[in-house]
Design a protein around this motif. Structure first.
Motif, PDB file in Angstrom:
ATOM      1  N   MET A 127      36.479  14.169   3.058  1.00  0.00           N
ATOM      2  CA  MET A 127      36.618  13.094   2.064  1.00  0.00           C
ATOM      3  C   MET A 127      37.187  11.825   2.704  1.00  0.00           C
ATOM      4  O   MET A 127      36.756  10.709   2.382  1.00  0.00           O
ATOM      5  CB  MET A 127      37.532  13.538   0.914  1.00  0.00           C
ATOM      6  N   GLY A 128      38.150  11.981   3.592  1.00  0.00           N
ATOM      7  CA  GLY A 128      38.736  10.826   4.262  1.00  0.00           C
ATOM      8  C   GLY A 128      37.715  10.077   5.094  1.00  0.00           C
ATOM      9  O   GLY A 128      37.618   8.849   5.036  1.00  0.00           O
ATOM     10  N   PHE A 129      36.929  10.830   5.874  1.00  0.00           N
ATOM     11  CA  PHE A 129      35.894  10.183   6.680  1.00  0.00           C
ATOM     12  C   PHE A 129      34.822   9.548   5.809  1.00  0.00           C
ATOM     13  O   PHE A 129      34.348   8.439   6.088  1.00  0.00           O
ATOM     14  CB  PHE A 129      35.274  11.181   7.663  1.00  0.00           C
ATOM     15  N   MET A 130      34.439  10.240   4.743  1.00  0.00           N
ATOM     16  CA  MET A 130      33.401   9.725   3.856  1.00  0.00           C
ATOM     17  C   MET A 130      33.857   8.416   3.185  1.00  0.00           C
ATOM     18  O   MET A 130      33.093   7.452   3.108  1.00  0.00           O
ATOM     19  CB  MET A 130      33.051  10.761   2.791  1.00  0.00           C
ATOM     20  N   CYS A 131      35.097   8.378   2.714  1.00  0.00           N
ATOM     21  CA  CYS A 131      35.604   7.149   2.076  1.00  0.00           C
ATOM     22  C   CYS A 131      35.725   6.020   3.081  1.00  0.00           C
ATOM     23  O   CYS A 131      35.497   4.853   2.734  1.00  0.00           O
ATOM     24  CB  CYS A 131      36.952   7.412   1.404  1.00  0.00           C
ATOM     25  N   ASN A 132      36.037   6.351   4.328  1.00  0.00           N
ATOM     26  CA  ASN A 132      36.098   5.317   5.355  1.00  0.00           C
ATOM     27  C   ASN A 132      34.715   4.733   5.622  1.00  0.00           C
ATOM     28  O   ASN A 132      34.552   3.512   5.741  1.00  0.00           O
ATOM     29  CB  ASN A 132      36.700   5.890   6.636  1.00  0.00           C
ATOM     30  N   VAL A 133      33.709   5.601   5.681  1.00  0.00           N
ATOM     31  CA  VAL A 133      32.328   5.142   5.868  1.00  0.00           C
ATOM     32  C   VAL A 133      31.893   4.289   4.668  1.00  0.00           C
ATOM     33  O   VAL A 133      31.282   3.226   4.835  1.00  0.00           O
ATOM     34  CB  VAL A 133      31.373   6.335   6.080  1.00  0.00           C
ATOM     35  N   LEU A 134      32.216   4.738   3.446  1.00  0.00           N
ATOM     36  CA  LEU A 134      31.869   3.957   2.248  1.00  0.00           C
ATOM     37  C   LEU A 134      32.556   2.596   2.260  1.00  0.00           C
ATOM     38  O   LEU A 134      31.957   1.584   1.866  1.00  0.00           O
ATOM     39  CB  LEU A 134      32.259   4.714   0.979  1.00  0.00           C
ATOM     40  N   SER A 135      33.786   2.559   2.713  1.00  0.00           N
ATOM     41  CA  SER A 135      34.511   1.287   2.795  1.00  0.00           C
ATOM     42  C   SER A 135      33.796   0.329   3.746  1.00  0.00           C
ATOM     43  O   SER A 135      33.604  -0.850   3.426  1.00  0.00           O
ATOM     44  CB  SER A 135      35.943   1.540   3.263  1.00  0.00           C
ATOM     45  N   ASP A 136      33.402   0.837   4.910  1.00  0.00           N
ATOM     46  CA  ASP A 136      32.662  -0.001   5.865  1.00  0.00           C
ATOM     47  C   ASP A 136      31.318  -0.437   5.297  1.00  0.00           C
ATOM     48  O   ASP A 136      30.892  -1.585   5.478  1.00  0.00           O
ATOM     49  CB  ASP A 136      32.453   0.745   7.183  1.00  0.00           C
ATOM     50  N   LEU A 137      30.663   0.469   4.584  1.00  0.00           N
ATOM     51  CA  LEU A 137      29.372   0.158   3.967  1.00  0.00           C
ATOM     52  C   LEU A 137      29.531  -0.953   2.914  1.00  0.00           C
ATOM     53  O   LEU A 137      28.743  -1.901   2.882  1.00  0.00           O
ATOM     54  CB  LEU A 137      28.786   1.418   3.330  1.00  0.00           C
ATOM     55  N   PHE A 138      30.554  -0.839   2.084  1.00  0.00           N
ATOM     56  CA  PHE A 138      30.810  -1.872   1.072  1.00  0.00           C
ATOM     57  C   PHE A 138      31.131  -3.207   1.733  1.00  0.00           C
ATOM     58  O   PHE A 138      30.699  -4.263   1.268  1.00  0.00           O
ATOM     59  CB  PHE A 138      31.961  -1.451   0.154  1.00  0.00           C
ATOM     60  N   HIS A 139      31.904  -3.155   2.828  1.00  0.00           N
ATOM     61  CA  HIS A 139      32.252  -4.394   3.532  1.00  0.00           C
ATOM     62  C   HIS A 139      30.989  -5.081   4.060  1.00  0.00           C
ATOM     63  O   HIS A 139      30.830  -6.298   3.916  1.00  0.00           O
ATOM     64  CB  HIS A 139      33.219  -4.085   4.671  1.00  0.00           C
ATOM     65  N   LYS A 140      30.086  -4.307   4.651  1.00  0.00           N
ATOM     66  CA  LYS A 140      28.815  -4.869   5.144  1.00  0.00           C
ATOM     67  C   LYS A 140      27.977  -5.416   3.994  1.00  0.00           C
ATOM     68  O   LYS A 140      27.363  -6.476   4.113  1.00  0.00           O
ATOM     69  CB  LYS A 140      28.016  -3.815   5.917  1.00  0.00           C
ATOM     70  N   ALA A 141      27.937  -4.706   2.880  1.00  0.00           N
ATOM     71  CA  ALA A 141      27.169  -5.178   1.717  1.00  0.00           C
ATOM     72  C   ALA A 141      27.711  -6.507   1.214  1.00  0.00           C
ATOM     73  O   ALA A 141      26.944  -7.400   0.845  1.00  0.00           O
ATOM     74  CB  ALA A 141      27.212  -4.135   0.606  1.00  0.00           C
ATOM     75  N   ILE A 142      29.036  -6.646   1.220  1.00  0.00           N
ATOM     76  CA  ILE A 142      29.649  -7.912   0.786  1.00  0.00           C
ATOM     77  C   ILE A 142      29.280  -9.030   1.753  1.00  0.00           C
ATOM     78  O   ILE A 142      28.958 -10.146   1.333  1.00  0.00           O
ATOM     79  CB  ILE A 142      31.181  -7.759   0.677  1.00  0.00           C
ATOM     80  N   GLU A 143      29.303  -8.738   3.055  1.00  0.00           N
ATOM     81  CA  GLU A 143      28.910  -9.744   4.047  1.00  0.00           C
ATOM     82  C   GLU A 143      27.466 -10.187   3.831  1.00  0.00           C
ATOM     83  O   GLU A 143      27.169 -11.393   3.850  1.00  0.00           O
ATOM     84  CB  GLU A 143      29.072  -9.187   5.466  1.00  0.00           C
ATOM     85  N   TYR A 144      26.561  -9.233   3.627  1.00  0.00           N
ATOM     86  CA  TYR A 144      25.150  -9.570   3.401  1.00  0.00           C
ATOM     87  C   TYR A 144      24.974 -10.361   2.112  1.00  0.00           C
ATOM     88  O   TYR A 144      24.187 -11.307   2.054  1.00  0.00           O
ATOM     89  CB  TYR A 144      24.279  -8.311   3.370  1.00  0.00           C
ATOM     90  N   LYS A 145      25.720  -9.977   1.080  1.00  0.00           N
ATOM     91  CA  LYS A 145      25.632 -10.675  -0.204  1.00  0.00           C
ATOM     92  C   LYS A 145      26.097 -12.125  -0.064  1.00  0.00           C
ATOM     93  O   LYS A 145      25.431 -13.052  -0.546  1.00  0.00           O
ATOM     94  CB  LYS A 145      26.493  -9.948  -1.238  1.00  0.00           C
ATOM     95  N   GLU A 146      27.221 -12.332   0.629  1.00  0.00           N
ATOM     96  CA  GLU A 146      27.735 -13.693   0.827  1.00  0.00           C
ATOM     97  C   GLU A 146      26.789 -14.516   1.692  1.00  0.00           C
ATOM     98  O   GLU A 146      26.569 -15.702   1.436  1.00  0.00           O
ATOM     99  CB  GLU A 146      29.132 -13.645   1.450  1.00  0.00           C
ATOM    100  N   GLU A 147      26.224 -13.884   2.722  1.00  0.00           N
ATOM    101  CA  GLU A 147      25.266 -14.562   3.577  1.00  0.00           C
ATOM    102  C   GLU A 147      24.023 -14.958   2.794  1.00  0.00           C
ATOM    103  O   GLU A 147      23.492 -16.058   2.963  1.00  0.00           O
ATOM    104  CB  GLU A 147      24.906 -13.644   4.750  1.00  0.00           C
TER     105      GLU A 147
END
Length: 152
Positions: A127-147
């Motif tokens: 669960m810890g690793f999965m939430c860390n991956v999801l956090s990175d995924l959300f961060h990338k999605a936010i970057e793409y959205k802002e771009e």
């Protein structure tokens, strides 16, 4: 489709509040219940009782924190703010709390000699690793959205 998703996340939010309340009740009654269980199992000794109580309280506090952060995540989703930096932070906190709980159960394997301790260690590690991956995924999605918003 959108309406059913809203109902599901609202229902999940209410269930998580119930879990938070139940966790608080367990938190209060834990010393009495644990003592009763250990006496019932004929394995009660004061050192064992104290060690197990510390393990359960430390992991319980973190688990209640995970539930609290998950409620905040669902509130953001219900407010149509799924891709926000706040959610990235919440997922990071959940990841850290899960990994700390995993370490607690890894250390407690010699104390609580049970296969369930190993299972809890593995579950919280995943669960810890999965939430860390999801956090990175959300961060990338936010970057793409802002771009994308800057391009338009």
């Amino acid at each position: 489709m959108k309406f059913s998703r809203l109902i599901n996340s609202k229902l999940m939010e209410k269930i998580l509040y119930l879990i938070l309340i139940g966790g608080g009740i367990i938190f209060i009654t834990l010393p009495f219940c644990l003592k009763w269980y250990l006496e019932f199992s004929d394995i009660f000794t004061t050192p064992t009782y104290v060690k197990i109580l510390v393990i359960l309280y430390s992991s319980g506090i973190l688990a209640l924190g995970i539930v609290h952060f998950t409620i905040k995540l669902l509130k953001n989703v219900n407010q149509n703010k799924p891709f926000s930096q706040d959610n990235v932070k919440l997922l990071k906190y959940i990841s850290i709390f899960c990994l700390i709980i995993a370490v607690i159960y890894l250390i407690s394997i010699p104390i609580i000699k049970s296969v369930f301790t190993i299972i809890l260690f593995m579950i919280f590690t995943i669960m810890g690793f999965m939430c860390n991956v999801l956090s990175d995924l959300f961060h990338k999605a936010i970057e793409y959205k802002e771009e994308n918003e800057l391009t338009i």
